[in-house]
Scaffold this motif. Structure first.
Motif, short mmCIF file in Angstrom:
data_model
loop_
_atom_site.label_atom_id
_atom_site.label_comp_id
_atom_site.label_asym_id
_atom_site.label_seq_id
_atom_site.Cartn_x
_atom_site.Cartn_y
_atom_site.Cartn_z
N THR A 361 0.81 -1.22 0.00
CA THR A 361 0.00 0.00 0.00
C THR A 361 0.84 1.27 0.00
OG1 THR A 361 -0.22 -0.48 2.35
CG2 THR A 361 -2.13 -0.91 0.97
N SER A 362 2.12 1.15 -0.39
CA SER A 362 2.97 2.34 -0.49
C SER A 362 2.47 3.28 -1.58
CB SER A 362 4.41 1.94 -0.84
OG SER A 362 5.00 1.22 0.21
N ARG A 363 2.47 4.57 -1.28
CA ARG A 363 2.26 5.59 -2.30
C ARG A 363 3.66 6.08 -2.66
NH1 ARG A 363 -0.84 10.70 -0.29
NH2 ARG A 363 -2.76 9.63 -0.88
N ARG A 364 4.23 5.51 -3.71
CA ARG A 364 5.63 5.70 -4.03
C ARG A 364 5.99 7.18 -4.20
NH1 ARG A 364 5.30 2.60 -7.98
NH2 ARG A 364 5.61 4.15 -9.58
N GLU A 379 7.57 10.40 1.22
CA GLU A 379 6.12 10.51 1.43
C GLU A 379 5.76 10.49 2.90
OE1 GLU A 379 1.84 9.65 1.25
OE2 GLU A 379 3.30 8.33 2.18
N LEU A 391 1.46 3.62 11.53
CA LEU A 391 1.64 3.52 10.08
C LEU A 391 1.96 2.07 9.69
CD1 LEU A 391 3.65 6.80 9.48
CD2 LEU A 391 1.39 6.24 8.52
N HIS A 395 -0.35 -0.17 7.14
CA HIS A 395 0.15 -0.82 5.92
C HIS A 395 0.04 -2.34 6.02
CE1 HIS A 395 1.69 2.47 3.41
NE2 HIS A 395 1.97 3.11 4.54
N GLY B 26 -7.19 11.42 -2.77
CA GLY B 26 -5.86 10.81 -2.68
C GLY B 26 -5.86 9.36 -3.16
N GLY B 27 -4.79 8.98 -3.85
CA GLY B 27 -4.70 7.61 -4.35
C GLY B 27 -3.34 7.00 -4.09
N LEU B 28 -3.12 5.84 -4.68
CA LEU B 28 -1.79 5.22 -4.65
C LEU B 28 -1.17 5.31 -6.04
CD1 LEU B 28 -2.29 1.95 -2.56
CD2 LEU B 28 -1.76 4.27 -1.80
N THR B 29 0.13 5.07 -6.11
CA THR B 29 0.84 5.09 -7.39
C THR B 29 0.58 3.75 -8.10
OG1 THR B 29 2.74 4.49 -6.02
CG2 THR B 29 2.66 6.73 -6.84
N SER B 340 -8.01 9.86 1.73
CA SER B 340 -7.73 9.22 0.46
C SER B 340 -8.70 8.06 0.26
CB SER B 340 -6.29 8.68 0.44
OG SER B 340 -5.36 9.75 0.52
N MET B 345 -7.33 0.33 -3.61
CA MET B 345 -7.75 -0.28 -2.34
C MET B 345 -9.27 -0.40 -2.23
SD MET B 345 -5.03 1.57 0.29
CE MET B 345 -5.56 0.63 1.74
N HIS B 351 -3.69 7.41 3.98
CA HIS B 351 -2.64 8.20 3.34
C HIS B 351 -2.98 9.70 3.37
CE1 HIS B 351 -2.34 4.12 1.64
NE2 HIS B 351 -1.05 4.34 1.55
N GLU B 372 -0.37 14.13 -5.19
CA GLU B 372 0.13 13.69 -3.89
C GLU B 372 1.64 13.81 -3.79
OE1 GLU B 372 -1.58 11.94 -6.04
OE2 GLU B 372 -3.35 11.03 -5.14
#
Lengths: 404, 404
Positions: A361-364, A379, A391, A395, B26-29, B340, B345, B351, B372
């Motif tokens: 679930t990382s937001r790179r 981030e 955190l 995750h 908000g999202g993820l990459t 987010s 997800m 996030h 983000e």
């Protein structure tokens, strides 16, 4: 922002977290090319993990405050070091790997020099070296084993420092130090801080022990008495299982770190301070725990020694352990430190430490390297260390939604 | 850092603030090229505003904690969600747009299945679908309208969930849940949490209502009883006018968001969840308020559906509304989110959310894009959501100097 009891949000999904601590890894930009030890080191594995995941920086205890090993680690475990305090005596016991029982009262001792009238002439017995101090403490241990039905246990610590543990029923730890903090006067008698039967009993027993110690040490040249400080019981804190719902284990070859981890309920697995064996210890116990705290000591030691090159090498050794940890398939893999130990300072420091967190679930972010400067753009931002556990749990999918 | 009562600093200069919430933006990459939904979207207006102003990131409730819609919005309104909590029953009322009166006590109901001896066999009545649940709740509403002089109001919520409101004088909300949290036993009788006349009255009335409900539902296949949880009154909080000196209005087409806004004293303006009409609603009421909360729902819905492409489109629609808002001439224009909702997800997440703030007093940062990752480098930094309101008031010229 206040604090939140995560208890009602916890959900056990069987996921696994590794917290890999590179002790004291943070440094200053003091290298030959103005780089930190982390920047100078080749860390292909940590760099790869940062590039594919997220990073940031943690502030261990409080802005500008240099953490000891205890508070530094407590923050990483999600225990606010400003709230979870350990009495000096109990911390000394943790440091030498002495497992305090609930009924024990521990005190830190200083060997001291007394003149013939019993007045203190040196509060640290001339900083007597380990080789001379150890037989002195052994002599005390042989001579004073029990007073008024209370067992008396002794352990050398380092130079003039020693540990005394009183073990018996009905002992309190509300007793003043006997160190008058100056020379030319006699050691103080132990006084109760608050008048209770259990504090009174400790004060009386300690008083007898310290008088007997003077008799035992009468023939010594330097160490002719002892001063006691920080009478304390083992703290009883909620465990990580209770607070965060994880069954936690520690792999740390040094007693101090194992001891702090045990205070928050971690179980100690075999550990040697040999990187390969310690990773194997995690692997051998993989199925039995949810959370692994793996401690790597050599980065801190090299920093304390002021050896930039040795610290770089130690970092590279720790980096080399990452693929084996990744192969275990943790849901969350974290690399960070309990505090900085810049080799330029030869000591712990208050500087923030870099942190990398690898999870699905990382937001790179844009960071591509695991070091103090690259992680500024991470981030995770700059946060108190105590933010790390929530955190990590998030995750790992272990926190339910707050409110509807 | 403690909290500060802004009251003594407030000054009314007639300036206007728009808070435009792109729900769950908000999202993820996770996109086809490793980009977030915001990065994939064409957002020329938001990007232009970021380039000329400031951006940053907000953490809605607590590190690692995924906010529900209530807490997520309260943070943006400057109300710490850890402090301002809404009882489950009251929140359920907010969610369905039921305006609780001060004397009302609301409870969340679960339709449940009971066997012939009255023991629970399914606590959620087989997760009965809306189409089956609604007539059951209507049957209850028709049969049970008043008990002991207390009006009883009913509303379906979703599937097995329903709302019950007791309306009468002298009712307290200190009553335990009647859900025993397990099957094989009968529902619990409502018990007072603390013995007061008003709690006692609620418990007695609720007990009668729940027994009558069992009679009314005797012939049903699945929904043969009800379990009540979270008896709660509407919270009475200081309004935004009282705390921040602004006359505030909400434009939100979905009951939940309008309801939360009303809890902090906002007045509800016409809203439809149609972007163009909702902007027109702001424009039509421009002179009457200082603070406008404009809510855009479709970003969150697409995220919940796991539809990356739909979320990108929704973002672009919201972006298209910005020029019309700018033309109104707000002193401060903010775009951000309550939390987010990464399409990867299909759910809310913890996030941080990006935020942009446009005002004459911006100290322009290097960020040139509203997403983000770009916002990591923004002048506003990473902060708890509750910091947003003081910053908005400052940029609106509504906060006087602190100290001389």
């Amino acid at each position: 922002m206040g604090t939140l009891d995560l208890g009602p949000l916890l959900q056990d999904n069987g996921s696994k977290i590794i917290l890999f601590v590179w002790d004291g890894v943070g440094g200053l930009t003091s290298g030959p090319n103005g780089e930190t030890e982390l920047q100078a080191a080749k860390t292909p594995n940590a760099d790869r993990l940062v590039a594919a995941n997220v990073c940031g920086r943690l502030e261990p205890v409080y802005p500008g405050v240099t953490p000891g090993s205890g508070p530094g680690h407590l923050g990483l475990f999600g225990y606010d070091p400003l709230e979870y305090r350990i009495g000096r005596g109990a911390l000394e016991a943790v440091g030498v790997g002495f497992d305090l029982e609930p009924k024990d009262v521990a005190a830190r001792l200083n060997l001291c020099t007394l003149d013939d009238e019993g007045r203190i002439t040196d509060r640290r017995a001339g900083r007597i070296p380990n080789a001379e101090a150890k037989p002195v403490v052994e002599k005390l241990a042989a001579a004073i084993r029990e007073v008024d039905g209370v067992e008396v246990l002794w352990s050398p610590v380092k130079e003039h420092r020693a540990l005394m543990v009183l073990r018996g029923e009905g002992l309190g730890d509300g007793v003043e130090d006997t160190d008058p903090q100056r020379t030319g006067v006699a050691p103080l008698e132990p006084q109760v801080i608050e008048e209770t039967a259990s504090n009174r009993r400790t004060a009386e027993v300690a008083g007898k022990v310290l008088r007997q110690a003077r008799e035992v040490l009468r023939g010594e040249a330097k160490a002719r008495g002892v001063l006691a400080r920080g009478f304390a019981k083992r703290p009883h804190w909620p465990t990580m299982a209770e607070r965060f719902g994880v069954k936690a284990a520690v792999v740390a070859g040094t007693p101090m770190y194992r001891g702090v981890a045990k205070l928050v309920g971690m179980e100690a697995l075999p550990a040697t301070n040999d990187m390969e064996k310690d990773v194997a210890s995690v692997a051998a116990n993989w199925d039995a725990y949810d959370f692994f705290f793996l401690h790597y000591k050599h980065t801190d030691m090299a920093g304390e020694d002021g050896d930039f090159g040795a610290k770089v090498k130690a970092i590279e050794e720790a980096d080399g352990a990452l693929p084996a940890l990744e192969r275990l398939g943790p849901d969350v893999l974290i690399v960070t430190a309990d505090h900085s130990t810049p080799s330029a300072m030869k000591a712990h420091s208050w500087h923030p430490v870099p942190v990398l967190l690898a999870a699905k679930t990382s937001r790179r972010d844009a960071a591509e390297r695991f070091d103090e400067i690259a992680c500024i753009g991470g981030e995770l931002g700059l946060r108190p260390s105590i933010h790390l556990m929530p955190l990590a749990l998030a995750h790992a999918g272990r926190l339910a939604k707050f409110g509807a």
